[in-house]
Design an enzyme around this catalytic site. Sequence first.
Site, PDB file in Angstrom:
ATOM      1  N   ARG A 187       0.619  -1.296  -0.078  1.00 18.52           N
ATOM      2  CA  ARG A 187       0.071  -0.023  -0.074  1.00 18.52           C
ATOM      3  C   ARG A 187       0.648   1.294  -0.073  1.00 18.52           C
ATOM      4  NH1 ARG A 187      -5.194   0.804   1.093  1.00 18.52           N
ATOM      5  NH2 ARG A 187      -5.695  -1.124   2.101  1.00 18.52           N
ATOM      6  N   GLY A 225      -0.582   0.698   9.801  1.00 20.97           N
ATOM      7  CA  GLY A 225       0.883   1.127  10.719  1.00 20.97           C
ATOM      8  C   GLY A 225       2.059   1.291   9.543  1.00 20.97           C
ATOM      9  N   ASP A 265       6.949  -6.003   4.185  1.00 19.51           N
ATOM     10  CA  ASP A 265       5.948  -6.721   4.652  1.00 19.51           C
ATOM     11  C   ASP A 265       5.312  -7.958   3.871  1.00 19.51           C
ATOM     12  OD1 ASP A 265       4.803  -6.805   6.996  1.00 19.51           O
ATOM     13  OD2 ASP A 265       3.257  -5.610   6.598  1.00 19.51           O
ATOM     14  N   HIS A 276       6.558  -6.274   9.060  1.00 16.46           N
ATOM     15  CA  HIS A 276       5.908  -5.645  10.041  1.00 16.46           C
ATOM     16  C   HIS A 276       5.037  -6.255  10.874  1.00 16.46           C
ATOM     17  CE1 HIS A 276       6.844  -1.301   8.528  1.00 16.46           C
ATOM     18  NE2 HIS A 276       7.099  -2.117   7.364  1.00 16.46           N
ATOM     19  N   ARG A 323      -7.006  -0.583  14.095  1.00 16.64           N
ATOM     20  CA  ARG A 323      -7.746  -0.991  12.639  1.00 16.64           C
ATOM     21  C   ARG A 323      -8.911  -2.088  13.323  1.00 16.64           C
ATOM     22  NH1 ARG A 323      -5.787  -3.963   9.476  1.00 16.64           N
ATOM     23  NH2 ARG A 323      -3.748  -4.406  10.576  1.00 16.64           N
ATOM     24  N   ASP A 327       0.659  -8.973  17.740  1.00 21.58           N
ATOM     25  CA  ASP A 327       0.962  -7.660  17.109  1.00 21.58           C
ATOM     26  C   ASP A 327       2.255  -7.766  16.850  1.00 21.58           C
ATOM     27  OD1 ASP A 327       0.022  -5.463  15.848  1.00 21.58           O
ATOM     28  OD2 ASP A 327      -0.840  -4.700  17.379  1.00 21.58           O
ATOM     29  N   LEU A 358       1.669   0.557  16.708  1.00 24.44           N
ATOM     30  CA  LEU A 358       2.375   1.883  17.048  1.00 24.44           C
ATOM     31  C   LEU A 358       1.153   2.685  17.841  1.00 24.44           C
ATOM     32  CD1 LEU A 358       3.181   2.241  13.328  1.00 24.44           C
ATOM     33  CD2 LEU A 358       4.614   1.626  15.149  1.00 24.44           C
ATOM     34  N   LYS A 369       2.643   3.471  21.059  1.00 19.38           N
ATOM     35  CA  LYS A 369       3.784   4.615  21.170  1.00 19.38           C
ATOM     36  C   LYS A 369       3.230   5.985  20.694  1.00 19.38           C
ATOM     37  CE  LYS A 369       7.555   1.551  20.040  1.00 19.38           C
ATOM     38  NZ  LYS A 369       8.445   1.256  19.395  1.00 19.38           N
ATOM     39  N   TYR A 397      32.158 -38.792  -0.832  1.00 25.06           N
ATOM     40  CA  TYR A 397      30.927 -39.287  -1.470  1.00 25.06           C
ATOM     41  C   TYR A 397      29.579 -38.566  -0.919  1.00 25.06           C
ATOM     42  CZ  TYR A 397      26.931 -42.750  -2.108  1.00 25.06           C
ATOM     43  OH  TYR A 397      25.887 -43.383  -2.450  1.00 25.06           O
TER      44      TYR A 397
HETATM   45  N1  LIG Z   1      -9.448   4.651  14.034  1.00 27.42           N
HETATM   46  C1  LIG Z   1      -8.336   5.345  13.496  1.00 27.42           C
HETATM   47  N2  LIG Z   1      -8.439   6.639  13.056  1.00 27.42           N
HETATM   48  C2  LIG Z   1      -7.253   7.042  12.710  1.00 27.42           C
HETATM   49  N3  LIG Z   1      -6.200   6.251  12.629  1.00 27.42           N
HETATM   50  C3  LIG Z   1      -6.144   5.057  13.134  1.00 27.42           C
HETATM   51  C4  LIG Z   1      -7.418   4.544  13.573  1.00 27.42           C
HETATM   52  N4  LIG Z   1      -6.916   3.344  14.098  1.00 27.42           N
HETATM   53  C5  LIG Z   1      -5.822   2.927  13.843  1.00 27.42           C
HETATM   54  N5  LIG Z   1      -5.063   3.955  13.340  1.00 27.42           N
HETATM   55  C6  LIG Z   1      -3.713   4.470  12.982  1.00 27.42           C
HETATM   56  O1  LIG Z   1      -3.289   3.073  12.369  1.00 27.42           O
HETATM   57  C7  LIG Z   1      -2.155   2.663  12.557  1.00 27.42           C
HETATM   58  C8  LIG Z   1      -2.122   1.455  13.158  1.00 27.42           C
HETATM   59  O2  LIG Z   1      -0.901   0.826  13.538  1.00 27.42           O
HETATM   60  P1  LIG Z   1      -0.625  -0.551  14.350  1.00 27.42           P
HETATM   61  O3  LIG Z   1       0.873  -0.522  14.520  1.00 27.42           O
HETATM   62  O4  LIG Z   1      -1.612  -0.697  15.468  1.00 27.42           O
HETATM   63  O5  LIG Z   1      -1.146  -1.553  13.348  1.00 27.42           O
HETATM   64  P2  LIG Z   1      -1.306  -2.140  11.731  1.00 27.42           P
HETATM   65  O6  LIG Z   1      -1.856  -3.750  12.057  1.00 27.42           O
HETATM   66  O7  LIG Z   1      -1.885  -1.375  10.882  1.00 27.42           O
HETATM   67  O8  LIG Z   1       0.139  -2.296  11.166  1.00 27.42           O
HETATM   68  C9  LIG Z   1       1.211  -3.141  11.200  1.00 27.42           C
HETATM   69  O9  LIG Z   1       2.539  -2.557  11.047  1.00 27.42           O
HETATM   70  C10 LIG Z   1       2.790  -1.931  11.981  1.00 27.42           C
HETATM   71  C11 LIG Z   1       4.318  -1.129  11.607  1.00 27.42           C
HETATM   72  O10 LIG Z   1       5.223  -1.981  11.584  1.00 27.42           O
HETATM   73  C12 LIG Z   1       3.067  -2.690  13.292  1.00 27.42           C
HETATM   74  O11 LIG Z   1       3.222  -2.140  14.565  1.00 27.42           O
HETATM   75  C13 LIG Z   1       1.682  -3.687  13.529  1.00 27.42           C
HETATM   76  O12 LIG Z   1       1.994  -4.694  14.484  1.00 27.42           O
HETATM   77  C14 LIG Z   1       1.422  -4.523  12.166  1.00 27.42           C
HETATM   78  O13 LIG Z   1       0.213  -5.104  12.185  1.00 27.42           O
HETATM   79  C15 LIG Z   1      -1.593   3.783  13.871  1.00 27.42           C
HETATM   80  O14 LIG Z   1      -0.719   4.751  13.133  1.00 27.42           O
HETATM   81  C16 LIG Z   1      -2.992   4.379  14.267  1.00 27.42           C
HETATM   82  O15 LIG Z   1      -2.981   5.595  14.469  1.00 27.42           O
HETATM   83  O1  LIG Z   2      -5.004  -1.861   5.272  1.00 25.39           O
HETATM   84  P1  LIG Z   2      -3.627  -3.051   4.879  1.00 25.39           P
HETATM   85  O2  LIG Z   2      -4.342  -4.117   4.441  1.00 25.39           O
HETATM   86  O3  LIG Z   2      -2.914  -2.042   4.044  1.00 25.39           O
HETATM   87  O4  LIG Z   2      -2.919  -3.217   6.242  1.00 25.39           O
HETATM   88  C1  LIG Z   2      -2.405  -2.283   7.023  1.00 25.39           C
HETATM   89  C2  LIG Z   2      -1.336  -2.872   8.033  1.00 25.39           C
HETATM   90  O5  LIG Z   2      -0.336  -1.854   8.032  1.00 25.39           O
HETATM   91  C3  LIG Z   2      -0.501  -3.872   7.359  1.00 25.39           C
HETATM   92  O6  LIG Z   2       0.783  -4.160   8.061  1.00 25.39           O
END
Ligand SMILES: Nc1ncnc2c1ncn2[C@@H]1O[C@H](COP(=O)(O)OP(=O)(O)O[C@H]2O[C@H](CO)[C@@H](O)[C@H](O)[C@H]2O)[C@@H](O)[C@H]1O
Ligand SMILES: O=P(O)(O)OC[C@H](O)CO
Length: 726
Positions: free
Chosen positions: A10, A31, A142, A166, A272, A371, A375, A378, A498
């Site tokens: 993506r 993320g 990824d 990731h 998500r 997970d 993020l 953090k 061998y």
């Molecule tokens: N309702 C909402 N509105 C706006 N923004 C929202 C939201 N819900 C979530 N987000 C944003 O989406 C991101 C989610 O990141 P995560 O690390 O939780 O997981 P994700 O599974 O997408 O990523 C994958 O990649 C990351 C990075 O490597 C890993 O941490 C993770 O384990 C892996 O699954 C964050 O930046 C958060 O702010």
């Molecule tokens: O919406 P996706 O399927 O691109 O997943 C988002 C996550 O960051 C995958 O690491």
Amino acid sequence: MGRLLIVSNRLPVTVKAGRGGAVEIQLSTGGLATGMKGPHERLGGLWIGWPGDLEGLSAAARDEADARLAEHRLVPVPLSADEIARYYEGYSNAILWPLFHYSAARLPPEVSGFDVYERVNARFAGAVADQWREGDLVWIHDYQLMLVPAMLRERLPGARIGFFLHIPFPSSEIFRLLPQRERLLEGLLGADLLGFHTSTFVRHFASSALRLVGATTEVDRVRWRGREVRLGVFPMGIDAAHFDALARSPEVEERARAHRAEGTPILLGIDRLDYTKGIQRRLLAYEALLRAHPELRKKVRLVQVAVPSRENVEAYRELRDEVDALVGRIHGEYATPGWSPIHYLYRGLAPPDLVALYRAADAVLVTPLRDGMNLVAKEFVAARPDGDGVLVLSEFAGAAAELAEALLVNPYDVEHTAEVFHRALTLPEDERRTRMALLRERVLGHDVHGWARAFVAALEQVEAAGGRVETAPSPPAVLRAALARARAAPRLGLLLDYDGTLVPFAPTPDLAAPDPALLELLRALAARPGTQVHLVSGRRRESLQRWFGALPLGLHAEHGLWARPRGGTWQAVPIPEARWRAPVLGILRGFTDRTPGSIIEEKTAGLAWHYRSADPEYGAAQAKELSLHLTELLREEPVEILPGDRVLEVRPRGVDKGRAVGLALGAGDGSLLVAMGDDRTDEDLFAALPEGSLAIHVGPAPSRAALRVADVRAARAALADLLSPA
Ligand SMILES: Nc1ncnc2c1ncn2[C@@H]1O[C@H](COP(=O)(O)OP(=O)(O)O[C@H]2O[C@H](CO)[C@@H](O)[C@H](O)[C@H]2O)[C@@H](O)[C@H]1O
Ligand SMILES: O=P(O)(O)OC[C@H](O)CO
């Protein structure tokens, strides 16, 4: 320095058809896309990825979208509706995603879609190769693109290729469920550097590489097919300064104040909408909290924001229904006319709204079942310049390896999780601030920019070390020239190991019998004018006699202890009586009992303990212990302890394969000698060769041999080459 080419499924923005088919460009969620955005802006270069579903956009609108993406150095790789269904929603998100998150039960009865996954990966590799210029670094991201490193390596052998995963790399017991497990590992092993969030994921990856494709693994590297692939732990950070600054902005402070105006403490979940994030169990734990602590009713609220994700994948639709039902049930049970226990938002939030919630929350609940990093944990910490707030964090998030000052929970233990929520709400201010200060130090000190710099620096270093060519096969022209010299020699002596050289290893020594093609090759070589062929093996003479006795070959068994000249009889070197034999045999029997799959091979003079069929990691650990034990026991004895390829051997000192060289040269006919071998015992053979001989090592292990071929097949091809006219 070249550019950085980021490659991910993506792109950080998603293109959509807006009203009337107009181009609409939105920020992507998730993320990877949100996290890599900052490094892309700072480091320059290109980002190659899928721009989203372009359905409904005219050709002109697509051109316009391309132009707008190009302004941001984004290179689109469009996918058809079928590819989105089978590569993205199918193989990537209905198979790899659940499996890598330990949800094997979610796999469909039939794993399908790999053909499309492969095709799309090849398209990504092509798109990267089109953009790549000498000196560019390639950084692939990824699980959707695990075949790209090897595909790209084939197209661009000299490119520096990094890959970062990731999501978790699961235990090999889970990974091996995948029908395409070897293909995926081979795909990843095309990279120079593989990065993971935690050391556990590195360990799991190395274990799979060892068990499933037989790679040689060390803590921080894997050797496979003559290349060295570095493994590294790179815990991803966030753009912490950005979150910190946004959280301090008057606009956000104002919104945060508005959230707090109601006066009830806020528990916050941001995710998500994904079954790995543990939203249902979090809701159950919240329900348990309200049940166990009636005093909290009307005095607390849970704000749960879930951004829609992968809505065409069935498991995600089901999850949405389940979460809706759960929220409804808790409401039904506890809501009052003036109080809602849960504020559930099913949408994404703009950054200032998100940060205002982080800023207003008393505690953020990050409780994934599994997970890679997470993020959100953090982001919350970075968004608390006021130094207050509590982070509740699942021990199954990669972030838990770094953020020890959070309140850690096992989300599967719902009752205990409820108690930790209670603790978060009642933690004394001093303790809250102490914990938050330490968390902020970590999150602000290790941000995404430092993370990206560290990965890129490691990737550059891999190239500087040049490690990958060290054990690569000799260039074809070099090998051809050497073989031509051998063909032209009036007299030729071949000294051939061998196992591992002429035949691949079998689970037990007795199963590695020669195949008809090999017997034919040896017969033809022995019949070649002016050529003598010697088999020089560590095996017992009985095996060599049984398999090769009828052929006109010189046979050397037990590393040269026994020798049978062509057409002659077996003779042994006299060796002193072996007092050590009985006690060593006793020890080996003990190890064999405790190491399922291992066996003892009793030779005339030596003893070998084979652990090829044992669990590879346990077998290696046992061999190490056995070796230490025997070294201590046999200090005064005239024996050597030799570690080989999944075998440990004890043999009398002074008898090694080098002896075969003397016997082969015995006639003093000035033969050119060609020796081939694959393991440490063959180094004795190589060392004893007279100057001008040809030593050919088989496989990627270190060797003194000047020439090298990749494997048994290549070794046989080189021998067959000697049969062609000079
Ligand atoms: N309702 C909402 N509105 C706006 N923004 C929202 C939201 N819900 C979530 N987000 C944003 O989406 C991101 C989610 O990141 P995560 O690390 O939780 O997981 P994700 O599974 O997408 O990523 C994958 O990649 C990351 C990075 O490597 C890993 O941490 C993770 O384990 C892996 O699954 C964050 O930046 C958060 O702010
Ligand atoms: O919406 P996706 O399927 O691109 O997943 C988002 C996550 O960051 C995958 O690491």
